[in-house]
Enzyme design. Structure first.
Site, mmCIF file in Angstrom:
data_model
loop_
_atom_site.group_PDB
_atom_site.id
_atom_site.type_symbol
_atom_site.label_atom_id
_atom_site.label_comp_id
_atom_site.label_asym_id
_atom_site.label_seq_id
_atom_site.Cartn_x
_atom_site.Cartn_y
_atom_site.Cartn_z
ATOM 1 N N LYS A 13 7.555 0.576 -14.732
ATOM 2 C CA LYS A 13 7.651 1.325 -13.474
ATOM 3 C C LYS A 13 8.219 0.425 -12.379
ATOM 4 C CE LYS A 13 5.096 2.079 -9.850
ATOM 5 N NZ LYS A 13 6.145 2.318 -8.853
ATOM 6 N N CYS A 54 6.516 -14.054 -3.052
ATOM 7 C CA CYS A 54 5.130 -14.491 -3.229
ATOM 8 C C CYS A 54 5.029 -16.017 -3.205
ATOM 9 C CB CYS A 54 4.538 -13.901 -4.502
ATOM 10 S SG CYS A 54 5.562 -14.144 -5.939
ATOM 11 N N GLU A 68 -0.853 -13.403 4.056
ATOM 12 C CA GLU A 68 0.514 -13.326 3.522
ATOM 13 C C GLU A 68 1.331 -12.403 4.422
ATOM 14 O OE1 GLU A 68 1.146 -11.359 -0.344
ATOM 15 O OE2 GLU A 68 2.475 -13.035 -0.798
HETATM 16 P P1 NDP Z 1 1.990 -2.895 -3.980
HETATM 17 O O1 NDP Z 1 1.076 -3.857 -4.610
HETATM 18 O O2 NDP Z 1 1.431 -1.622 -3.436
HETATM 19 O O3 NDP Z 1 3.161 -2.453 -5.004
HETATM 20 C C1 NDP Z 1 3.572 -3.161 -6.128
HETATM 21 C C2 NDP Z 1 3.812 -2.204 -7.291
HETATM 22 O O4 NDP Z 1 2.578 -1.594 -7.671
HETATM 23 C C3 NDP Z 1 4.758 -1.048 -6.975
HETATM 24 O O5 NDP Z 1 5.500 -0.702 -8.107
HETATM 25 C C4 NDP Z 1 3.767 0.058 -6.609
HETATM 26 O O6 NDP Z 1 4.308 1.351 -6.709
HETATM 27 C C5 NDP Z 1 2.690 -0.176 -7.637
HETATM 28 N N1 NDP Z 1 1.404 0.409 -7.276
HETATM 29 C C6 NDP Z 1 0.936 0.743 -6.039
HETATM 30 N N2 NDP Z 1 -0.305 1.267 -6.127
HETATM 31 C C7 NDP Z 1 -0.628 1.280 -7.441
HETATM 32 C C8 NDP Z 1 -1.780 1.697 -8.167
HETATM 33 N N3 NDP Z 1 -2.853 2.210 -7.557
HETATM 34 N N4 NDP Z 1 -1.776 1.546 -9.505
HETATM 35 C C9 NDP Z 1 -0.715 1.017 -10.155
HETATM 36 N N5 NDP Z 1 0.411 0.617 -9.511
HETATM 37 C C10 NDP Z 1 0.445 0.734 -8.176
HETATM 38 O O7 NDP Z 1 2.774 -3.657 -2.856
HETATM 39 P P2 NDP Z 1 3.383 -3.042 -1.522
HETATM 40 O O8 NDP Z 1 4.702 -2.499 -1.850
HETATM 41 O O9 NDP Z 1 2.452 -2.072 -0.868
HETATM 42 O O10 NDP Z 1 3.486 -4.328 -0.608
HETATM 43 C C11 NDP Z 1 2.385 -4.668 0.243
HETATM 44 C C12 NDP Z 1 2.168 -6.137 0.338
HETATM 45 O O11 NDP Z 1 1.909 -6.653 -0.959
HETATM 46 C C13 NDP Z 1 3.365 -6.952 0.805
HETATM 47 O O12 NDP Z 1 3.472 -6.949 2.187
HETATM 48 C C14 NDP Z 1 3.035 -8.301 0.230
HETATM 49 O O13 NDP Z 1 2.121 -8.964 1.056
HETATM 50 C C15 NDP Z 1 2.393 -7.959 -1.093
HETATM 51 N N6 NDP Z 1 3.339 -7.991 -2.213
HETATM 52 C C16 NDP Z 1 3.359 -9.088 -3.017
HETATM 53 C C17 NDP Z 1 4.274 -9.172 -4.036
HETATM 54 C C18 NDP Z 1 4.349 -10.350 -4.933
HETATM 55 O O14 NDP Z 1 5.427 -10.633 -5.465
HETATM 56 N N7 NDP Z 1 3.252 -11.032 -5.165
HETATM 57 C C19 NDP Z 1 5.267 -8.130 -4.280
HETATM 58 C C20 NDP Z 1 5.143 -6.995 -3.413
HETATM 59 C C21 NDP Z 1 4.213 -6.962 -2.426
HETATM 60 P P3 NDP Z 1 4.974 2.046 -5.418
HETATM 61 O O15 NDP Z 1 6.197 1.315 -5.135
HETATM 62 O O16 NDP Z 1 5.238 3.419 -5.826
HETATM 63 O O17 NDP Z 1 3.959 1.935 -4.322
#
Ligand code: NDP
Length: 453
Positions: free
Chosen positions: A154, A263, A355
């Protein structure tokens, strides 16, 4: 039918519409991946390896196209997007050596011999965030496929386009239908279904710590395997005996690369007090020289944030803080924030502790090695970090002292597919990449063979 309008973050203009999979569609695709598993697993290792190499070659022939998609969809610079597409090719090539080298062990035991096997799990669910859509896709997909699993993947809602194209390229390369299935959709629908669907045997998740905790709790229901690559608040520790010019020249790229949406971003800079003023002067020049431009301009070194919402979050961290200096950013409708250097007032400030996931770095001085290590470790995260010093012994001591999974000495390099990648503390669980990554997508089985004695 639900769809999502993909937005170009540099212009806020719509790019295209993407269909979001429903629960029923997700279930049907998971079942198709399950049906594809026995043949993929049973394929002769050399044949599976050849298919992965062919997949790598097809990706290689489409690097420019994939990069162009990512520039428009994620606002990545051309340089980054080209590297990212090349990273998909490189990961596929690296892990194409796995099928023919997935060895077990022989353990002599009383009464016979025990042999071990690494058995693939079945269907693996990979959940990808929006910050590095292509590499993070490859870091899960390539070792999982190489170990004989089928994959449902996904992409993030915001950035599905390169994943969809790579899924098509897999079929073009000859991977059988159902071996790699890209399922664009909402996290709350498709992502959660990977966690709850009994045919998905492992979830590899990269994203926020908050969602990662939820996934871990959900997986516990079925004792489902999971790998979590979560947030970070990494320290860039600069000692006074370091090559300050080199440290300052590379520091902006260690945090502002990908507009800080990384990250591994070194979003805290710790400078030994005698070098503090000189370092900040050098850093100011480096930050002001960064080319923050529309990513369609191939000389751009930093693009926009991914969304208006992300820009709002980042701007929230800048309210009431002491900004030392900023770089530039274009005007216009895109989601721009200039690279910003903040003088932290205390280690309690949110900009120091949380973060930010944007082009913001906070700076503080320290007095000695012990204080530097204590400050670096004063965080719930432990993903990455850098140590700049001319003293090899100190580099080793400080690297051993910092609780983080990936550290660089006199360098800001972060992720290499040859070496294990993952976090301490709330930065994650398990490791990706490196030579052992395929084992994380297998179970080890032992078989005792009696010798008749
Ligand atoms: P999320 O953790 O919400 O999203 C990451 C992935 O998980 C996306 O594909 C998202 O789908 C999916 N997801 C969201 N909710 C669920 C769930 N309940 N069950 C399974 N999968 C799920 O990150 P955000 O996009 O909301 O970003 C928010 C913050 O997270 C950022 O500001 C940053 O601080 C951190 N982040 C860290 C990352 C890293 O590389 N460590 C990467 C991205 C974010 P969908 O896109 O449809 O929401």
């Amino acid at each position: 039918m639900t769809s999502y309008t993909v937005i170009n973050p540099a212009t806020a203009e719509p790019v295209t519409e993407v269909h979001l999979a429903s629960l029923e569609e997700t279930d049907a695709l998971v079942e198709r991946a399950h049906a594809a598993f026995p043949a993929w697993r049973a394929m002769a290792p050399g044949e599976r390896a050849a298919l992965l190499r062919r997949f790598a070659s097809v990706v290689d022939a489409h690097i420019e196209e994939l990069a162009e998609i990512e520039v428009r969809n994620a606002g990545h610079t051309w340089g980054n997007a080209t590297w990212e597409a090349g990273n998909v090719r490189d990961c596929l090539n690296y892990y194409s050596a796995t099928p023919e080298r997935l060895f077990g062990r022989q353990i002599p035991v009383p009464g016979g011999i025990d042999v071990t096997f690494h058995e693939p799990l079945g269907v693996v669910g990979i959940i990808v965030p929006w910050n590095f859509p292509m590499p993070i896709m490859a870091w899960g997909m390539a070792p999982a496929l190489a170990a004989g699993n089928t994959v449902v993947l996904k992409p993030a809602e915001l950035t599905p386009l390169t994943a969809i194209r790579i899924g098509e390229l897999a079929l073009e390369a000859g991977l059988p239908e159902g071996v790699l299935t890209v399922i664009p959709g909402k996290g709350s629908v498709v992502g959660e279904r990977f966690v709850t669907h009994p045919l998905v045997r492992k979830v590899a998740f990269t994203g926020s710590t908050a969602v990662g905790k939820r996934i871990m709790a959900g997986c516990a229901e079925q004792v489902k395997r999971c790998t979590l690559e979560l947030g970070g608040k990494s320290a860039n520790v600069i000692f006074a005996d370091a090559d300050l010019a080199k440290a300052a020249a590379s520091a902006p790229y260690a945090v502002f690369d990908n507009a800080g949406q990384d990250c591994c971003a070194r979003s805290r800079i710790l400078v030994e007090r005698p070098a503090y003023d000189e370092f900040l002067g050098l850093l100011e020049t480096a930050v002001k020289n960064m080319a923050v431009l529309d990513p369609q301009d191939r000389s751009s070194e930093m693009g926009p944030l991914i969304s208006a919402q992300q820009r709002e979050v980042v701007q929230g961290y800048l309210e009431g803080v002491d900004v030392a200096f900023t770089g530039s950013a274009p005007d216009g409708n895109g989601f721009w924030v200039p690279p910003t250097v903040v003088l932290a007032e205390s280690t309690d400030q949110p900009v120091w502790r949380e973060e930010v996931f944007g082009p913001v770095v906070a700076v503080l001085p320290f007095d000695d090695e012990a204080e530097a290590v204590a400050m670096a470790n004063d965080t719930e995260y432990g993903l990455s970090g850098s140590i700049f010093t001319g003293d090899v012994g100190r580099a080793l001591r400080v690297a051993r002292g910092i609780e983080a999974g990936n550290l660089s000495v006199n360098s800001n390099s972060a992720v290499r597919y040859w070496t294990p990648f993952g976090g301490f503390k709330q930065s994650g669980l398990g490791r990706e990449l490196g030579p052992d990554a395929p084992n994380a997508f297998t179970e080890e089985k032992n078989v005792f063979i009696a010798d008749g004695s």
